[in-house]
Design a protein around this motif. Sequence first.
Motif, mmCIF file in Angstrom:
data_model
loop_
_atom_site.group_PDB
_atom_site.id
_atom_site.type_symbol
_atom_site.label_atom_id
_atom_site.label_comp_id
_atom_site.label_asym_id
_atom_site.label_seq_id
_atom_site.Cartn_x
_atom_site.Cartn_y
_atom_site.Cartn_z
ATOM 1 N N ALA A 119 0.826 -1.216 0.000
ATOM 2 C CA ALA A 119 0.000 0.000 0.000
ATOM 3 C C ALA A 119 0.859 1.266 0.000
ATOM 4 N N TYR A 165 -4.511 -7.355 -1.900
ATOM 5 C CA TYR A 165 -5.114 -6.974 -0.616
ATOM 6 C C TYR A 165 -4.745 -8.001 0.447
ATOM 7 N N HIS A 170 -5.707 -7.946 3.564
ATOM 8 C CA HIS A 170 -6.812 -8.264 4.476
ATOM 9 C C HIS A 170 -7.697 -9.382 3.932
ATOM 10 N N TRP A 211 -3.592 -0.257 6.605
ATOM 11 C CA TRP A 211 -3.587 -0.003 5.157
ATOM 12 C C TRP A 211 -3.706 1.488 4.828
#
Length: 339
Positions: free
Chosen positions: A13, A43, A45, A295
Amino acid sequence: MTAERYVIIGNGAAANAAADLLRREDPDSPITLISDEAFPFYYRHKLSDYLAGWVEEGDLTVRSPEHYRQTKLRLRLGQRVVKVALAERTLYLAHMEKVHYTKLLLCTGGTPRIPEPLQVHREHLTCLKTLADARVFRTKLAEVDRLLLVGGDMVSVRVAARLVEAGKEVHFLVDRDSFWPLELTDERYDELVKALDKRGVKLLEGDRITDIVAGEPHCLKVTTGHGASLDCGLIGAFFGYVPNVDFLLGSGLDIERGVLVDDHLQTSDPHVYAAGDCAQVYNPDIRNYWVSIGWPNAERLGRCAASNMLGAVQQVDEPPQKALSIEGIKVCTPWWRQF
Ligand SMILES: Cc1cc2nc3c(=O)[nH]c(=O)nc-3n(C[C@H](O)[C@H](O)[C@H](O)COP(=O)(O)OP(=O)(O)OC[C@H]3O[C@@H](n4cnc5c(N)ncnc54)[C@H](O)[C@@H]3O)c2cc1C
């Protein structure tokens, strides 16, 4: 604008937010992102959903390699930086290729923390930070019905929930010192225990692992300080993450827990900046450095560092605190996003 040669270590990120801003403001200078992971930007997560088989690898991607071609960002995947030579403004890759920079941005994120008493059992612990970790986790999961999670950071709550939903018997040995990236107050501890219990996770509170012995394939025999013993197929370790800076030790950069940077994200070398989970940022209000995780935080620091690499004099701002309920646990933080 004088031609710069920007190099960013990382492809998460912070790195991507910085690269976008650098490219927007400086359309011509070469910008290279180097990542030791073999995958395009994804991503993190969603890794817990991937473990449980809810999503597949293609669903994790934030942006494809095509984006980098279109924006003239050079992306070097699967290449590990092993050394930074500040005097030569050069970094060395594991295969000993040298890469020259005029401005360097460190966005190397974090690495799983394993507490000292468990280091001796490291080979039996499965961590979750990267897609490569998640692939290993998922492969092991296919072979086991019962597993033990140890620790208790914010990532683990979602993982535990997904694994119960996937039909696994999940035991959880909760450690009060592991609520990464926040502190576990008594109130939060109660919420954590309630959140796990509500999801059907079997809790072991106030206990600790004293021994792990590998038996049959996919069988680990765990003994605890309270004399309990448990046979499980996998032990997932969730003690949070620490800045990934080991390869910088000896470089001459000031390192404590993370890479020490001032409130403009500049390191002790004026040509090198750091952002995201690897940075330990000076806060003039409290006159101390701290590591801030999450993030949106990584994106914000990445953009701030890029602005300053372009010649601005931008101080890291502190966004307002936001109240969030993460898997049923109330937190107030400006850094983390509830996805
Ligand atoms: C499972 C999981 C779930 C999460 N859930 C959430 C959530 O719900 N909400 C939230 O806000 N945050 C969440 N986070 C935290 C969030 O993902 C991180 O704070 C964020 O990804 C940090 O971004 P970063 O760019 O600083 O580092 P990272 O995303 O960790 O990227 C680090 C990069 O550096 C590269 N790298 C490191 N060392 C080297 C080297 N020596 N050579 C070359 N490349 C190197 C790596 O390959 C990687 O590309 C989660 C994290 C995990 C692991």
